[in-house]
Design a protein around this motif. Structure first.
Motif, PDB file in Angstrom:
ATOM      1  N   GLY A  50      28.755 -31.817 -54.337  1.00  0.00           N
ATOM      2  CA  GLY A  50      28.698 -30.542 -54.547  1.00  0.00           C
ATOM      3  C   GLY A  50      27.763 -30.142 -55.214  1.00  0.00           C
ATOM      4  N   LEU A  51      27.166 -30.990 -56.279  1.00  0.00           N
ATOM      5  CA  LEU A  51      26.054 -30.827 -57.235  1.00  0.00           C
ATOM      6  C   LEU A  51      24.885 -31.000 -56.196  1.00  0.00           C
ATOM      7  N   LEU A  52      24.799 -32.068 -55.346  1.00  0.00           N
ATOM      8  CA  LEU A  52      23.565 -32.346 -54.726  1.00  0.00           C
ATOM      9  C   LEU A  52      23.600 -31.195 -53.426  1.00  0.00           C
ATOM     10  N   LEU A  53      24.475 -30.979 -52.921  1.00  0.00           N
ATOM     11  CA  LEU A  53      24.424 -29.657 -51.682  1.00  0.00           C
ATOM     12  C   LEU A  53      24.015 -28.445 -52.534  1.00  0.00           C
ATOM     13  N   ALA A  54      24.215 -28.092 -53.710  1.00  0.00           N
ATOM     14  CA  ALA A  54      23.878 -26.963 -54.421  1.00  0.00           C
ATOM     15  C   ALA A  54      22.291 -27.013 -54.738  1.00  0.00           C
ATOM     16  N   MET A  55      21.787 -28.404 -54.857  1.00  0.00           N
ATOM     17  CA  MET A  55      20.419 -28.323 -55.056  1.00  0.00           C
ATOM     18  C   MET A  55      19.635 -27.986 -53.952  1.00  0.00           C
ATOM     19  N   ILE A  56      20.172 -28.529 -52.559  1.00  0.00           N
ATOM     20  CA  ILE A  56      19.475 -28.385 -51.495  1.00  0.00           C
ATOM     21  C   ILE A  56      19.355 -27.189 -50.922  1.00  0.00           C
ATOM     22  N   ARG A 102      32.746 -24.889 -67.827  1.00  0.00           N
ATOM     23  CA  ARG A 102      31.372 -24.637 -67.612  1.00  0.00           C
ATOM     24  C   ARG A 102      30.568 -25.571 -66.997  1.00  0.00           C
ATOM     25  N   LEU A 103      30.462 -26.792 -67.359  1.00  0.00           N
ATOM     26  CA  LEU A 103      30.015 -28.040 -66.447  1.00  0.00           C
ATOM     27  C   LEU A 103      30.441 -28.171 -65.274  1.00  0.00           C
ATOM     28  N   HIS A 104      31.954 -28.112 -65.344  1.00  0.00           N
ATOM     29  CA  HIS A 104      32.289 -28.243 -63.953  1.00  0.00           C
ATOM     30  C   HIS A 104      31.904 -27.234 -62.890  1.00  0.00           C
ATOM     31  N   SER A 105      31.767 -26.156 -63.325  1.00  0.00           N
ATOM     32  CA  SER A 105      31.228 -24.982 -62.377  1.00  0.00           C
ATOM     33  C   SER A 105      29.691 -24.725 -62.393  1.00  0.00           C
ATOM     34  N   LEU A 106      29.107 -25.796 -62.797  1.00  0.00           N
ATOM     35  CA  LEU A 106      27.627 -25.596 -62.670  1.00  0.00           C
ATOM     36  C   LEU A 106      27.307 -25.636 -61.145  1.00  0.00           C
ATOM     37  N   PRO A 107      27.775 -26.718 -60.257  1.00  0.00           N
ATOM     38  CA  PRO A 107      27.186 -26.618 -58.993  1.00  0.00           C
ATOM     39  C   PRO A 107      27.661 -25.150 -58.116  1.00  0.00           C
ATOM     40  N   GLU A 108      28.650 -24.533 -58.388  1.00  0.00           N
ATOM     41  CA  GLU A 108      29.022 -23.245 -57.915  1.00  0.00           C
ATOM     42  C   GLU A 108      28.118 -22.224 -58.332  1.00  0.00           C
ATOM     43  N   ARG A 109      27.731 -22.082 -59.735  1.00  0.00           N
ATOM     44  CA  ARG A 109      26.798 -21.210 -60.171  1.00  0.00           C
ATOM     45  C   ARG A 109      25.277 -21.502 -59.540  1.00  0.00           C
ATOM     46  N   GLN A 164      27.251 -22.207 -47.607  1.00  0.00           N
ATOM     47  CA  GLN A 164      27.049 -23.285 -48.501  1.00  0.00           C
ATOM     48  C   GLN A 164      27.884 -23.091 -49.590  1.00  0.00           C
ATOM     49  N   PHE A 165      27.750 -21.898 -50.367  1.00  0.00           N
ATOM     50  CA  PHE A 165      28.674 -21.535 -51.510  1.00  0.00           C
ATOM     51  C   PHE A 165      29.890 -21.902 -51.506  1.00  0.00           C
ATOM     52  N   GLU A 166      30.589 -21.583 -50.414  1.00  0.00           N
ATOM     53  CA  GLU A 166      32.034 -22.000 -49.887  1.00  0.00           C
ATOM     54  C   GLU A 166      32.237 -23.338 -49.852  1.00  0.00           C
TER      55      GLU A 166
END
Length: 154
Positions: free
Chosen positions: A79-85, A40-47, A56-58
Motif C-alpha cells: 500500500g505504501l509503494l502504491l501510494a508513492m507511485i 497514524r503511522l498505519h494510515s500513512l499510505p492512505e493519507r 488508487q486511494f481505495e
C-alpha cells in the motif's frame, strides 16, 4: 515499630500511594499516545494516496485495512509503494479524443447530408447553376455559411 523517616517511594500505612497513582496516569497517557502514533503511522499510505485518483486511494485503503487486521506487513508495504507511485491518467485524454472525434463525425455527417440535398437541386435546374451570382449575394452567402459553421460547433 516502623522508622519515622521512610523513603518517598514507600507508601505510608494510612495514606495513598502517590507514586502508584502517578505511574498509573503516566501508563494510561503513554498507551494512548503510542496507540495514536501507531494508527497514524498505519494510515500513512492512505493519507499519501488521498490526493491521487479514487481507484488508487481505495486499493491503498483496502491494503492498509488488510495489514491492520491480518498483521501481514507485506500488505502495508504494498500500500505504501502504491501510494508513492503516481499512476498516469489515461482516461481523461482518451475521453477528450473520443469527444472530439464524435464532434468531427457529426459535423461531417451533417455537411454530407446538406451537400447531398443541395446537389440534386442544382442538377435539376441548370439555369440557376449557369447564371453568375452578383457580388452582393456572394458576400451574404459567405456570411450565412460562416454563421452556420459557428452554430454547428457550439
Amino acid at each position: 515499630m516502623a522508622p519515622h523517616h521512610l523513603p518517598f517511594y514507600l507508601a505510608p500505612g494510612n495514606g495513598t500511594d502517590v507514586l502508584m497513582v502517578a505511574m498509573g496516569i503516566f501508563l494510561v497517557t503513554t498507551l494512548i499516545w503510542i496507540g495514536t502514533l501507531y494508527l497514524r503511522l498505519h494510515s500513512l499510505p492512505e493519507r499519501m494516496a488521498h490526493k491521487s485518483e479514487k481507484l488508487q486511494f481505495e486499493i491503498v485503503a483496502i491494503l492498509c485495512l488488510l495489514a491492520l487486521f491480518t498483521h501481514i506487513h507485506l500488505f502495508w508495504v504494498a500500500g505504501l509503494l502504491l501510494a508513492m507511485i503516481d499512476i498516469p491518467d489515461f482516461g481523461t485524454p482518451l475521453r477528450r479524443i473520443a469527444g472530439s472525434v464524435e464532434k468531427i463525425a457529426d459535423t461531417q455527417s451533417n455537411a454530407g447530408v446538406e451537400s447531398e440535398q443541395e446537389a440534386p437541386s442544382a442538377l435539376t435546374s441548370p439555369d440557376v447553376a449557369l447564371t453568375p451570382i452578383p457580388d452582393d449575394l456572394s458576400a451574404q452567402k459567405s456570411e450565412n455559411d460562416a454563421e452556420q459553421v459557428v452554430s454547428r460547433h457550439v
